[in-house]
Design an enzyme around this catalytic site. Sequence first.
Site, mmCIF file in Angstrom:
data_model
loop_
_atom_site.group_PDB
_atom_site.id
_atom_site.type_symbol
_atom_site.label_atom_id
_atom_site.label_comp_id
_atom_site.label_asym_id
_atom_site.label_seq_id
_atom_site.Cartn_x
_atom_site.Cartn_y
_atom_site.Cartn_z
ATOM 1 N N ASP A 11 0.837 -1.175 0.000
ATOM 2 C CA ASP A 11 0.000 0.000 0.000
ATOM 3 C C ASP A 11 0.882 1.239 0.000
ATOM 4 O O ASP A 11 2.049 1.185 0.397
ATOM 5 C CB ASP A 11 -0.911 0.008 1.239
ATOM 6 C CG ASP A 11 -2.153 0.853 1.049
ATOM 7 O OD1 ASP A 11 -3.224 0.276 0.804
ATOM 8 O OD2 ASP A 11 -2.050 2.089 1.113
ATOM 9 N N ASP A 24 4.121 1.620 -4.590
ATOM 10 C CA ASP A 24 3.299 2.372 -5.539
ATOM 11 C C ASP A 24 3.188 1.515 -6.787
ATOM 12 O O ASP A 24 4.195 1.231 -7.456
ATOM 13 C CB ASP A 24 3.972 3.709 -5.854
ATOM 14 C CG ASP A 24 3.180 4.571 -6.833
ATOM 15 O OD1 ASP A 24 2.251 4.049 -7.478
ATOM 16 O OD2 ASP A 24 3.515 5.763 -6.971
ATOM 17 N N VAL A 25 1.968 1.081 -7.129
ATOM 18 C CA VAL A 25 1.810 0.133 -8.236
ATOM 19 C C VAL A 25 2.116 0.754 -9.594
ATOM 20 O O VAL A 25 2.182 0.035 -10.599
ATOM 21 C CB VAL A 25 0.401 -0.500 -8.253
ATOM 22 C CG1 VAL A 25 0.169 -1.313 -6.989
ATOM 23 C CG2 VAL A 25 -0.685 0.548 -8.447
ATOM 24 N N ASN A 56 -5.894 -5.623 -5.554
ATOM 25 C CA ASN A 56 -7.016 -4.799 -5.129
ATOM 26 C C ASN A 56 -6.761 -3.297 -5.268
ATOM 27 O O ASN A 56 -7.705 -2.512 -5.294
ATOM 28 C CB ASN A 56 -7.350 -5.125 -3.661
ATOM 29 C CG ASN A 56 -8.393 -4.213 -3.092
ATOM 30 O OD1 ASN A 56 -9.574 -4.306 -3.423
ATOM 31 N ND2 ASN A 56 -7.958 -3.280 -2.233
ATOM 32 N N TYR A 76 -13.561 5.243 -15.322
ATOM 33 C CA TYR A 76 -13.458 4.143 -14.359
ATOM 34 C C TYR A 76 -13.973 2.841 -14.968
ATOM 35 O O TYR A 76 -13.337 1.782 -14.847
ATOM 36 C CB TYR A 76 -14.256 4.489 -13.105
ATOM 37 C CG TYR A 76 -14.224 3.438 -12.034
ATOM 38 C CD1 TYR A 76 -13.083 3.250 -11.258
ATOM 39 C CD2 TYR A 76 -15.329 2.631 -11.784
ATOM 40 C CE1 TYR A 76 -13.046 2.288 -10.261
ATOM 41 C CE2 TYR A 76 -15.307 1.671 -10.800
ATOM 42 C CZ TYR A 76 -14.171 1.500 -10.034
ATOM 43 O OH TYR A 76 -14.139 0.537 -9.045
ATOM 44 N N LYS A 133 -12.095 -0.874 -15.646
ATOM 45 C CA LYS A 133 -12.574 -2.130 -15.072
ATOM 46 C C LYS A 133 -12.981 -3.125 -16.157
ATOM 47 O O LYS A 133 -12.870 -4.349 -15.969
ATOM 48 C CB LYS A 133 -13.731 -1.854 -14.108
ATOM 49 C CG LYS A 133 -13.286 -1.117 -12.850
ATOM 50 C CD LYS A 133 -12.162 -1.854 -12.113
ATOM 51 C CE LYS A 133 -11.764 -1.170 -10.827
ATOM 52 N NZ LYS A 133 -10.741 -1.907 -10.066
ATOM 53 N N ALA A 163 -19.514 -0.123 -3.035
ATOM 54 C CA ALA A 163 -19.167 -0.643 -1.719
ATOM 55 C C ALA A 163 -18.961 0.489 -0.726
ATOM 56 O O ALA A 163 -18.541 1.592 -1.081
ATOM 57 C CB ALA A 163 -17.904 -1.504 -1.809
ATOM 58 N N THR A 190 -16.878 2.027 1.293
ATOM 59 C CA THR A 190 -15.437 2.121 1.499
ATOM 60 C C THR A 190 -15.053 3.577 1.751
ATOM 61 O O THR A 190 -15.846 4.493 1.528
ATOM 62 C CB THR A 190 -14.685 1.613 0.267
ATOM 63 O OG1 THR A 190 -15.003 2.471 -0.848
ATOM 64 C CG2 THR A 190 -15.059 0.173 -0.067
#
Length: 252
Positions: free
Chosen positions: A39, A55-56, A82, A147, A151, A180, A182
């Site tokens: 994360d 950091d992805v 995720n 977005y 996806k 969700a 979140t």
Amino acid sequence: MSTPEFAGLTALVTGGASGIGLATARLLAARGARVACLDLTPDDLPKPLIGIRADVTDDAGVRTAVEEAARLLDGIDILINNAGIGAQGTLEDNTDDEWHRVFDVNVLGMVRVTRAALPHLHRSDSAAVVNTCSIAATAGLPDRVLYSATKGAVLALTRASAADLVHSGIRVNCVNPGTADTPWISRLLDRAADPAAERAALDARQPMGRLVAAEEVAAAIAYLASPLAGSTTGTDLAVDGGMHGLRIRPRT
């Protein structure tokens, strides 16, 4: 006393410090897995979770973080992709730079982490990858075109990866949550002109009449990651309160 479902297995969860990622990491650990969370801010994770900063969007950093996780866990059996970010607006509302930024996190981020983890997954007898996708991949949602496009790519990535890796014994699946409850959704509601009305609209969009709980998505992820789902690959599992499949009459 029965053996915990994930006993002896290791799991790496990206975006594991909050929301769906944290709920998933906690559930896997409770069921016997050793779990590391990648994360941007992996501080203050509850024990026994291991936090690793990553950091992805940084390929070199991802490779270093994945190797660190594999060292601390003594291998990687399960990868939960995720980490992701949201985006609002129509086709006219986002610049090219924003399109590149969101794709870099939501799609290429999964590619980078999976690519780095594959050498370890190939050595596992219980290898599984679960990607967090979205109902936005299969339902047309207003003001979510960027977005949704990311996806949709994640859904295609999941199925194609499953085909590539099936003969290596690595299963690849994804979950498609509805909206969700979140931290990201909470921040979105906070910025709304009328947070209560926006929350009511999000609740009403799902046939069950409420937001999806992070723990409910985590349970679906755990099912797909489990050795008990050994014949399940290339599948997308909706956790969306019936949003994708149901066409119900409005309440009167």
